[in-house]
Design an enzyme around this catalytic site. Sequence first.
Site, PDB file in Angstrom:
ATOM      1  N   SER A 180       0.804  -1.229   0.000  1.00  0.00           N
ATOM      2  CA  SER A 180       0.000   0.000   0.000  1.00  0.00           C
ATOM      3  C   SER A 180       0.833   1.274   0.000  1.00  0.00           C
ATOM      4  O   SER A 180       0.320   2.336  -0.329  1.00  0.00           O
ATOM      5  CB  SER A 180      -0.933   0.014   1.210  1.00  0.00           C
ATOM      6  OG  SER A 180      -0.188  -0.073   2.404  1.00  0.00           O
ATOM      7  N   ASP A 231      -3.931   8.000   7.613  1.00  0.00           N
ATOM      8  CA  ASP A 231      -4.757   7.053   8.375  1.00  0.00           C
ATOM      9  C   ASP A 231      -3.836   6.335   9.357  1.00  0.00           C
ATOM     10  O   ASP A 231      -2.661   6.676   9.467  1.00  0.00           O
ATOM     11  CB  ASP A 231      -5.555   6.110   7.458  1.00  0.00           C
ATOM     12  CG  ASP A 231      -4.692   5.108   6.693  1.00  0.00           C
ATOM     13  OD1 ASP A 231      -3.499   4.957   7.023  1.00  0.00           O
ATOM     14  OD2 ASP A 231      -5.216   4.465   5.757  1.00  0.00           O
ATOM     15  N   HIS A 291      -0.771   4.880   7.254  1.00  0.00           N
ATOM     16  CA  HIS A 291      -0.150   5.475   6.065  1.00  0.00           C
ATOM     17  C   HIS A 291       0.086   6.975   6.215  1.00  0.00           C
ATOM     18  O   HIS A 291      -0.769   7.681   6.752  1.00  0.00           O
ATOM     19  CB  HIS A 291      -1.046   5.220   4.838  1.00  0.00           C
ATOM     20  CG  HIS A 291      -1.356   3.781   4.612  1.00  0.00           C
ATOM     21  ND1 HIS A 291      -2.524   3.193   5.041  1.00  0.00           N
ATOM     22  CD2 HIS A 291      -0.629   2.791   4.031  1.00  0.00           C
ATOM     23  CE1 HIS A 291      -2.519   1.896   4.721  1.00  0.00           C
ATOM     24  NE2 HIS A 291      -1.377   1.622   4.116  1.00  0.00           N
TER      25      HIS A 291
END
Length: 356
Positions: free
Chosen positions: A40, A330, A333
């Site tokens: 990610s 978040d 991240h």
Amino acid sequence: MEVPRKKLQRTPILCIFLLLSFITRATAKKVPAIIVFGDSSVDAGNNNFIPTVARSNFQPYGRDFLGGKPTGRFSNGRIATDFISEAFGIKPYIPAYLDPKYKISDFASGVSFASAATGYDNATSNVLSVIPLWRQLEYYEEYQKKLKAYVGESKAKESIGKSLHMTSLGTNDFLENYYAFSGRASEYTPSEYQNFLAGIAENFIKKLYSLGARKISLGGIPPMGCLPLERTTNFVDGNDCVSNYNNIALEFNNKLSMLTNKLNKDLPGIRLVFSNPYDILLHIVQKPAQYGFQVASMACCATGMFEMGYACSRASSFSCMDASKFVFWDSFHPTERTNSIIANYVVKNALAQFLH
Ligand SMILES: *[C@@H]1O[C@H](CO)[C@@H](O)[C@H](O)[C@H]1NC(C)=O
């Protein structure tokens, strides 16, 4: 009257020189494309096109992206590889390979095969049914075939040899797999597991090399004990960074760094660099004000303590107003601004040799 005449003679020569240097710079781009593998940290939206819950193609993700669009990047805006592409004078963001909006003509100047929630270990990608690393490599082989059909065999080979191949993964192997389930932890000690992952990294680099890649950046992992999710659950140390996880990251990065040295000796003509985000991100977390941040221990999205993916979306009415004041977007991240700082740091400290 002597002086002006000399000037007149010189001017055209100077013009021709400038023109020539402009032409060579424009046509002989040192790095024609950036080709991305990983999780990610560098997924540009591939997970939107596979059945998994590891997604972020909804608000408030992407609210500061060009056009305020949620793309599947796990941030409020661009990710580090987007900024790296821009720094190389290529394009401002790298598209996801599985996105049908894009074609080989787009991918010829950069492409991401990355998939959120994946890892080196097949068992990690199985947790949320995402794209394993070996499958990313298969997509890359398919990409090479399409590129050959698009620009011709020899041009494609030349482009592959000049392109910068980047990897960024490993965090999920520890946090989503090793420390979350008993499977790998019953098979391997933490140190043995690091060696297992480094072995997969080595085979992966060798495979890229055998496919013609020469410029490769092996990405290190961040101080993962400082991710807000880990801090939120660190009750014993008053929500400080989890030092055990940071130590694991340091050890693993050290192994990847040694692997880099070894492969540079073993594989003739390879230019492998180790791109390490650990030090810069730890420094940002420890001294956020030096970088213009106000909050480092909690994230912007939702309550900032636990949420990512769909949970971040559901509770987004609690989100912060200005993500650029937060280190993390978040609970797992970084914000776009943090990504930009990390990208600049990596370009300067690891990738500079590929710029000129
Ligand atoms: C992961 O799975 C692929 C496909 O089944 C297999 O080829 C590969 O050997 C596996 N990797 C490891 C390290 O077990």
